[in-house]
Design an enzyme around this catalytic site. Structure first.
Site, PDB file in Angstrom:
ATOM      1  N   GLY A 165       0.796  -1.213   0.000  1.00  0.00           N
ATOM      2  CA  GLY A 165       0.000   0.000   0.000  1.00  0.00           C
ATOM      3  C   GLY A 165       0.832   1.269   0.000  1.00  0.00           C
ATOM      4  O   GLY A 165       0.604   2.183  -0.805  1.00  0.00           O
ATOM      5  N   ASP A 201      12.509 -12.390  -3.162  1.00  0.00           N
ATOM      6  CA  ASP A 201      12.199 -12.523  -1.744  1.00  0.00           C
ATOM      7  C   ASP A 201      13.291 -11.808  -0.963  1.00  0.00           C
ATOM      8  O   ASP A 201      14.479 -12.114  -1.109  1.00  0.00           O
ATOM      9  CB  ASP A 201      12.158 -14.013  -1.382  1.00  0.00           C
ATOM     10  CG  ASP A 201      11.695 -14.278   0.033  1.00  0.00           C
ATOM     11  OD1 ASP A 201      11.874 -13.405   0.903  1.00  0.00           O
ATOM     12  OD2 ASP A 201      11.166 -15.382   0.281  1.00  0.00           O
ATOM     13  N   TYR A 232       4.594  -8.103  15.505  1.00  0.00           N
ATOM     14  CA  TYR A 232       4.840  -7.123  14.450  1.00  0.00           C
ATOM     15  C   TYR A 232       5.553  -5.899  15.021  1.00  0.00           C
ATOM     16  O   TYR A 232       6.546  -5.404  14.459  1.00  0.00           O
ATOM     17  CB  TYR A 232       3.511  -6.725  13.812  1.00  0.00           C
ATOM     18  CG  TYR A 232       3.572  -5.529  12.897  1.00  0.00           C
ATOM     19  CD1 TYR A 232       4.154  -5.619  11.637  1.00  0.00           C
ATOM     20  CD2 TYR A 232       3.039  -4.312  13.292  1.00  0.00           C
ATOM     21  CE1 TYR A 232       4.206  -4.517  10.800  1.00  0.00           C
ATOM     22  CE2 TYR A 232       3.083  -3.206  12.463  1.00  0.00           C
ATOM     23  CZ  TYR A 232       3.666  -3.316  11.218  1.00  0.00           C
ATOM     24  OH  TYR A 232       3.724  -2.218  10.397  1.00  0.00           O
TER      25      TYR A 232
END
Length: 266
Positions: free
Chosen positions: A11, A47, A132
């Site tokens: 995003g 990756d 996180y």
């Protein structure tokens, strides 16, 4: 100038791409998901936990904007491998390539269990609200290490809520407009030393200091208050005692993200 942007398909990366475009600048877009490059862009599908792939992606790079990784809570092993180890892989590849400037996307969730105050100071001590959030603390620590040991210029952005427009009452305080996000990244790419900066616009209801951001040349221009009327009409007045407003991490501090619940969801 060539900038490697990890997590370019996410995003924030998607919002930043057109805003970071400049004559004489190449954005090298890296993501595990294929990205269709436009003018002044290059695409690398890789990756970020793969050292060989990251070494190759650093070829000819002048600066790194590291946005890649899980953007919400995940089980510990996933956070450890992608967000923490992945950041180490990125920084180590940058070091070996002689990259001088790195901007790391941290988060308010690095300090999520800190109570809200009128102006939370820069470099607020970590109190992560999730795995996180722990990964963002680790990212800041790795950035500090690579600055002190190797002389790399590193700026960590404790991003609040970066969307085209604020989506709820909390974002009246935490919103980082896409245009201000680009302004902050530009300032960070030019900053020497090591910095931890709040990633937030000049919101009337803001909770976080803008002093360190302004010290490196960030001048926010946007304010979520222009959306306050419609958001209050939809959701009502903010409740300061609600978890969304009482703690810097908001709902990330709630029991739905306890480890047992993550295991069951998986």
């Amino acid at each position: 100038m060539r900038i490697l942007m990890t997590g370019a398909a996410g995003g924030v990366g998607t919002l930043l791409r057109p805003r970071l475009a400049r004559d004489g600048r190449v954005l090298r877009l890296l993501d595990i998901t294929a990205v269709d490059p436009g003018p002044g862009e290059e695409a690398v599908t890789a990756d970020l936990t793969d050292p060989a792939a990251m070494d190759a992606a650093m070829d000819g790079v002048d600066a790194v904007l590291h946005l890649g990784g899980h953007s919400v809570e995940q089980p510990w092993q996933d956070i450890l491998e992608v967000n923490i180890n992945g950041t180490h892989v990125v920084l180590e590849a940058a070091r070996k390539a002689g990259v001088g400037h790195v901007v790391l996307a941290s988060s308010n969730h690095a300090v999520g269990f800190q109570p809200r105050v009128d102006e939370a100071p820069d470099y607020l001590f970590p109190r992560p609200d999730t795995y996180y959030g722990v990964s963002k603390v680790a990212k800041e620590a790795l950035g500090s290490l690579y600055h002190d040991r190797y002389g790399m210029a590193v700026t960590c952005l404790r991003i609040g809520s970066c969307f085209a427009r604020p989506k709820d009452l909390r974002m009246l305080s935490t919103w980082l407009s896409p245009d201000d996000c680009a302004r902050l990244v530009e300032a960070s790419l030019a900053a020497d030393g090591y910095h931890v900066v709040w990633g937030v616009s000049a919101n009337t209801r803001g909770w976080w200091s803008l002093k360190e951001g302004r010290a490196i040349g960030y001048e926010p221009q946007d304010d979520a208050e222009v959306y306050a009327g419609e958001l209050i009409a939809e959701f009502g007045e903010p409740d300061p005692a609600a978890i969304d407003h009482a703690l810097l991490g908001g709902r990330f501090c709630g029991p739905q993200l306890d480890a047992d619940n993550l295991t069951r969801e998986r």
